[in-house]
Motif scaffolding. Sequence first.
Motif, PDB file in Angstrom:
ATOM      1  N   GLN A 102       0.838  -1.220   0.000  1.00 55.61           N
ATOM      2  CA  GLN A 102       0.000   0.000   0.000  1.00 55.61           C
ATOM      3  C   GLN A 102       0.865   1.260   0.000  1.00 55.61           C
ATOM      4  N   ASP A 103       2.034   1.185   0.672  1.00 53.52           N
ATOM      5  CA  ASP A 103       2.954   2.333   0.631  1.00 53.52           C
ATOM      6  C   ASP A 103       3.371   2.608  -0.810  1.00 53.52           C
ATOM      7  N   TYR A 131      -4.259   5.650   3.965  1.00 50.37           N
ATOM      8  CA  TYR A 131      -4.639   4.947   5.207  1.00 50.37           C
ATOM      9  C   TYR A 131      -4.903   3.467   4.963  1.00 50.37           C
ATOM     10  N   CYS A 132      -4.394   2.652   5.911  1.00 55.80           N
ATOM     11  CA  CYS A 132      -4.741   1.233   5.924  1.00 55.80           C
ATOM     12  C   CYS A 132      -5.599   0.982   7.157  1.00 55.80           C
ATOM     13  N   VAL A 133      -6.658   0.226   6.977  1.00 61.88           N
ATOM     14  CA  VAL A 133      -7.531  -0.130   8.101  1.00 61.88           C
ATOM     15  C   VAL A 133      -7.421  -1.632   8.308  1.00 61.88           C
ATOM     16  N   ARG A 189      -3.770   2.877  10.101  1.00 64.01           N
ATOM     17  CA  ARG A 189      -2.340   3.165   9.956  1.00 64.01           C
ATOM     18  C   ARG A 189      -2.138   4.284   8.943  1.00 64.01           C
ATOM     19  N   ASP A 190      -1.334   5.263   9.346  1.00 67.99           N
ATOM     20  CA  ASP A 190      -1.052   6.420   8.504  1.00 67.99           C
ATOM     21  C   ASP A 190       0.157   6.111   7.616  1.00 67.99           C
ATOM     22  N   ALA A 233       2.135   5.791  11.990  1.00 65.27           N
ATOM     23  CA  ALA A 233       1.480   5.754  13.305  1.00 65.27           C
ATOM     24  C   ALA A 233       0.172   4.974  13.189  1.00 65.27           C
ATOM     25  N   GLN A 234      -0.181   4.296  14.279  1.00 59.84           N
ATOM     26  CA  GLN A 234      -1.405   3.496  14.263  1.00 59.84           C
ATOM     27  C   GLN A 234      -2.349   3.986  15.356  1.00 59.84           C
TER      28      GLN A 234
END
Length: 445
Positions: free
Chosen positions: A397-398, A404-406, A421-422, A427-428
């Motif tokens: 995803q990066d 954002y990852c959920v 996750r940002d 940061a989570q």
Amino acid sequence: MSPAPDPSLFDKVVNLCKRRGFVFPSAEIYGGFRSTYDYGPVGVLLLRNVKEAWWRSMVQLRHDVVGLDAAILSPPAIWEASGHLQNFTDPLVDCRNCRERFRLDKLDDSDECPNCHAKGSFTEARQFNLMFKTYAGPVEGAGNEVYLRPETAQGMFVNFKNVLETSRKRPPFGIAQIGKSFRNEITPGNFVFRTREFEQMEMEYFVSPDEAGQWYEYWCDERLQWYVDLGIPADQLRLRAHGENELSHYSVATSDVEFLFPWGWDELEGVANRTDYDLSQHAKMSGESLDFFDPASGERFIPYVIEPAAGATRTAMAFLMAAYDEEEVAREGQGQGETRTVLRFHHRIAPYKVAVLPLSKKPELQEPANVVLGLLQPHFMCDYDETQAIGRRYRRQDELGTPYCVTIDFETLDDRAVTVRDRDSMAQDRVPIDALLDHLAPKLS
Ligand code: ATP
């Protein structure tokens, strides 16, 4: 001081584009086809976002610009009037030694072949017309020629009267269009920077002749700022005014918005004062009057046109280049370091806004994952991925630039909360599913 170009960036971005499904060489299973490209599942989202961001700024957020979607196939009369049949040419030279062809005005040294390094081997320059010609109907021949448009702009000029009569707009006002254009480029290259088929985002802004100078300045500033607002660092952008000998046949002033590509500064967009050239020419050729009568002042004039003309595909490439970053990080969940590749897109440009990632494929996690997906999909373009270790999925995803990852894990079953996750800080945050939309919406709007 502006930063130095980074030549190594080019291969890195091109490889990432192929690996992650942004851009594929066209007809690849047949060995590819001459600098044409197809936009894959993520590339098509990126390109749509670029076009949407342009449309939003140029049409949606203004009251003085309307849209248009004109035909690509066009009769010779349009291109005769516009001067393209006569003037839309590039100087072509052949190397007598290696037989490669070049565009003379793009050569660093007009006496040395960049391919075989022979000196004095070029033929006299010939003017080569860049328009693609084809035939309408079953008979190929005189009278049936049509052209694929080499710019979208003429669609706006030939519809000037239609738009004036139907839209209740009056100068100063603009007509905007996004669409494919075609140029039989002598030397396509640098990936999607110069291709024979590409997408443009153009706006013709019709003004009274005595206000043309100030509107030209206005649009130069506006257009430069658009790229900055969408996250391209200001020191990688500049405005460059054309010299007298560079101006197109229709322009009295042009400035290019340039971006620092891996090979140096190059054009993203041109802002031109096209004067009343196009409308006058079409009025003359068609016999239609294309002037404007202002009942308030009693003045009649042929509007001048200020044109910001950008390339959607070229701009998508610039966003990719500007967003690309590598950093050393501790492997998430483990101690060792690794290099993380991340596309730090502005959220408006990012292909996916959110990735929904159940920690495992187990059916009990699929239920809450589907709830989360159903909650987010109507608002944001989401990716869904349930295979591989979570750390690898974050890296993927990066590389897609997803802000954002959920993550849905087994605790979710008890607390009905997920981990957000940002992309940039990694940061989570733990966020209740019920509050997820309110948590994400302000960050992504
Ligand atoms: P160049 O000097 O690079 O050939 P140009 O000055 O002729 O370009 P314009 O006619 O001003 O280009 O076109 C407006 C925009 O359309 C360009 O700034 C660019 O973003 C895009 N564009 C033009 N030609 C191509 C192409 N062959 N491939 C991709 N984008 C293009």
